[in-house]
Design a protein around this motif. Sequence first.
Motif: not given
Lengths: 296, 296
Positions: B206, B238-239, B241-243, B245-246, B262
Amino acid sequence: MLGGIEAGGTKFVCGVGSGPSDLETAQFPTTSPGETIDKVIGFFRRYSVSALGIASFGPVDLDPSSPSYGHITSTPKPEWGGFDLLGEVKRALRVPARLDTDVNGAILGEARWGAARGLQDAVYITIGTGIGGGALVGGRVVHGLVHPEMGHLRFPHDVRDSFPGICPYHGDCFEGLASGPALEQRWGKPARELPADHPAWPLEARYIALGLANLAFALSPRRFLLGGGVMQQPHLFAMIREEFARILAGYVRHRDILDGLDEYIQRPQLDYPGVLGALVLAEHAADIGSAQGSHA
Amino acid sequence: MLGGIEAGGTKFVCGVGSGPSDLETAQFPTTSPGETIDKVIGFFRRYSVSALGIASFGPVDLDPSSPSYGHITSTPKPEWGGFDLLGEVKRALRVPARLDTDVNGAILGEARWGAARGLQDAVYITIGTGIGGGALVGGRVVHGLVHPEMGHLRFPHDVRDSFPGICPYHGDCFEGLASGPALEQRWGKPARELPADHPAWPLEARYIALGLANLAFALSPRRFLLGGGVMQQPHLFAMIREEFARILAGYVRHRDILDGLDEYIQRPQLDYPGVLGALVLAEHAADIGSAQGSHA
């Protein structure tokens, strides 16, 4: 003669000339795209402009290889989302034209004629209905993948400030916490009605200084110019400089920051930075047009 | 033949060649300036290099008009503060030479031969003992007033994270919260010993994503490359990238961000990005040297 348009959410300012000394302007309210552009075209038809620049509200598509190049993209303004601003103007006036964001236009204008004159690395930020910024790096405007969105920077939310922020995307980002509408919602009256000793201002200065600190850490500009409605409060500049020095805490050791904050963080100087920046864009368009021998 | 130096806080990596395919390297531990530079000079004397680049730990003075141009400035490393790194190397080897930060070197190398090949706008960030970043804008390295200090960006401190941060200047800035030493102090063991399902990682992802979001809003790069010791954890990308986007929450509407994370956030590709970036700096030095007809 060159023409420039500052395309804003409430008005379009059109200008012709070669700089601040001979600039002639006219303003039209931003209504529907068709009506607004008709008035803009009518204005420029009265002059024989050889090239045109547009500094526009956004987001806009600045990628020349994109099918929607020169279009307004995802604005919430009715009818303007997806509007081909650059294309409409070029087709009607048949001159080379170039489009950039309003804040990129403003820093181009201020770097040519105003408070960042001669600087290759400088940032212009407007703090008003929204917050946006444009940056020069090495004399060129920062575009990259899309264009900067300085109003959506994140920084620590003051623990004593329970206001959640008003950005529909991010809540308590820079714009969510420190724009004019955020001030009005937090304190119950518009910024211009808050007296200079109101607790709104130290908090506002801290948030603005945090935004500037992040931009200083990312871009290392030689100067910040702060414009827009909220910055019409004369006491705010000194408070922002003080907070900025406190946040950097002596880490960036350069005389312009350690001893020169009055210059480092200052007001724009031009009456129409966006229109004048659009004239700089018109110059670029004319150069490209003549290099290609066509109205590119 | 060109020479490149990656001057680091623990070791100096020296290389000669024209790119990754023919690079020959040697490494020397960073001890006192005199001892370290003697070994560096000895290495390059065995080759007939025509120009040299240095990608150095910092802060360094990059302003050619400054009396301390090319010096390490305010490092806490004993004896290195104020050391004239560029001058010492130029005087000993009598070739044109150019110096930049280690992270500016890394993005130059990766943009020429690595994971940002061909991109004009990209950011390299190292997350290890410290956090630092280098950026290309329009194909050129960002310098400005000093150089960026991306490790000191501010962003919201997670309310569930009571760790105060370890930056001696700013406490809970990016480096204060997310560097290797911050991880070790917060969790009581070094990053490499924390298992992939440890609560350290969602928090770390994060914070890194918040740093990237701020850089995306300020610089609008086309790609982020994340290197350094902390990024050796394979699950972390991967973590992040997800955060990321959020945090952006769909605000920046571009296919590279909406569907291409990616590629947008990825690893560097080069074994020696700093040394290879120093070769690019050596090319610049050779160009300037030959343009001026002297060893400038």
